[in-house]
Design an enzyme around this catalytic site. Sequence first.
Site, PDB file in Angstrom:
ATOM      1  N   SER A  56      -0.779  -4.334  -5.792  1.00  0.00           N
ATOM      2  CA  SER A  56      -1.152  -4.714  -4.432  1.00  0.00           C
ATOM      3  C   SER A  56      -1.244  -3.470  -3.557  1.00  0.00           C
ATOM      4  O   SER A  56      -1.224  -2.348  -4.052  1.00  0.00           O
ATOM      5  CB  SER A  56      -0.169  -5.746  -3.874  1.00  0.00           C
ATOM      6  OG  SER A  56       1.116  -5.193  -3.794  1.00  0.00           O
ATOM      7  N   SER A  57      -1.286  -3.645  -2.286  1.00  0.00           N
ATOM      8  CA  SER A  57      -1.846  -2.628  -1.409  1.00  0.00           C
ATOM      9  C   SER A  57      -0.857  -1.820  -0.567  1.00  0.00           C
ATOM     10  O   SER A  57      -1.212  -1.379   0.515  1.00  0.00           O
ATOM     11  CB  SER A  57      -2.830  -3.314  -0.476  1.00  0.00           C
ATOM     12  OG  SER A  57      -2.188  -4.397   0.167  1.00  0.00           O
ATOM     13  N   ASN A  95      -5.374   3.364 -18.950  1.00  0.00           N
ATOM     14  CA  ASN A  95      -5.205   1.926 -18.776  1.00  0.00           C
ATOM     15  C   ASN A  95      -4.834   1.676 -17.315  1.00  0.00           C
ATOM     16  O   ASN A  95      -3.826   2.190 -16.834  1.00  0.00           O
ATOM     17  CB  ASN A  95      -4.087   1.409 -19.684  1.00  0.00           C
ATOM     18  CG  ASN A  95      -4.454   1.553 -21.134  1.00  0.00           C
ATOM     19  OD1 ASN A  95      -5.365   0.893 -21.607  1.00  0.00           O
ATOM     20  ND2 ASN A  95      -3.753   2.425 -21.845  1.00  0.00           N
ATOM     21  N   GLU A 107      -9.365  -3.192  -0.139  1.00  0.00           N
ATOM     22  CA  GLU A 107     -10.579  -3.017  -0.925  1.00  0.00           C
ATOM     23  C   GLU A 107     -11.546  -4.141  -0.586  1.00  0.00           C
ATOM     24  O   GLU A 107     -11.120  -5.252  -0.256  1.00  0.00           O
ATOM     25  CB  GLU A 107     -10.270  -2.971  -2.417  1.00  0.00           C
ATOM     26  CG  GLU A 107      -9.779  -4.243  -3.051  1.00  0.00           C
ATOM     27  CD  GLU A 107      -8.275  -4.485  -2.895  1.00  0.00           C
ATOM     28  OE1 GLU A 107      -7.825  -5.527  -3.416  1.00  0.00           O
ATOM     29  OE2 GLU A 107      -7.567  -3.699  -2.271  1.00  0.00           O
TER      30      GLU A 107
END
Length: 153
Positions: free
Chosen positions: A37-38, A32, A91
């Site tokens: 965030s990054s 799953n 991304e």
Amino acid sequence: MKIAIVSGKDEGPTKLNAFDNALSDAGIGDVNLIKVSSMLAGSTKIETLPKLKPGAMVNCVLAEVTSDNPGDEITAVIAVAIGKELGCVVETTGINENPDELTDEAMKMVKYMMNKRNVEIQDMIIESSTAIVENIASAIASVVYLNDEITEG
């Protein structure tokens, strides 16, 4: 902190099946995924994706693109920059866009994020996946956040 960077692509009879098949191609189809965030911790280590426990709750940054238009070229890109203090992930995706230009865009974005935070880049990795759609296809690229709870062995 440990991460793995993966990518995959595949076809399927529906958009959902194509996406699921692309995840499986990348080695993350039986877990799953929790989109985060990054941000990465400083001096993050990049590892090969280990065997993940089926059904595990796995944090990731995910780039994904799916198309049902035969002939489309689809690309998903992940760029990772790591510094001593922290790291950043970006991304991007595109349909019928030059994969090299998408890679350049991702690299520029991640460099900007690190520069904005005044963090010197020690390591940079870019991973991408490109596919030409035959019927219905999906391409993904992902940073998978690793920990002992989600890995087998």
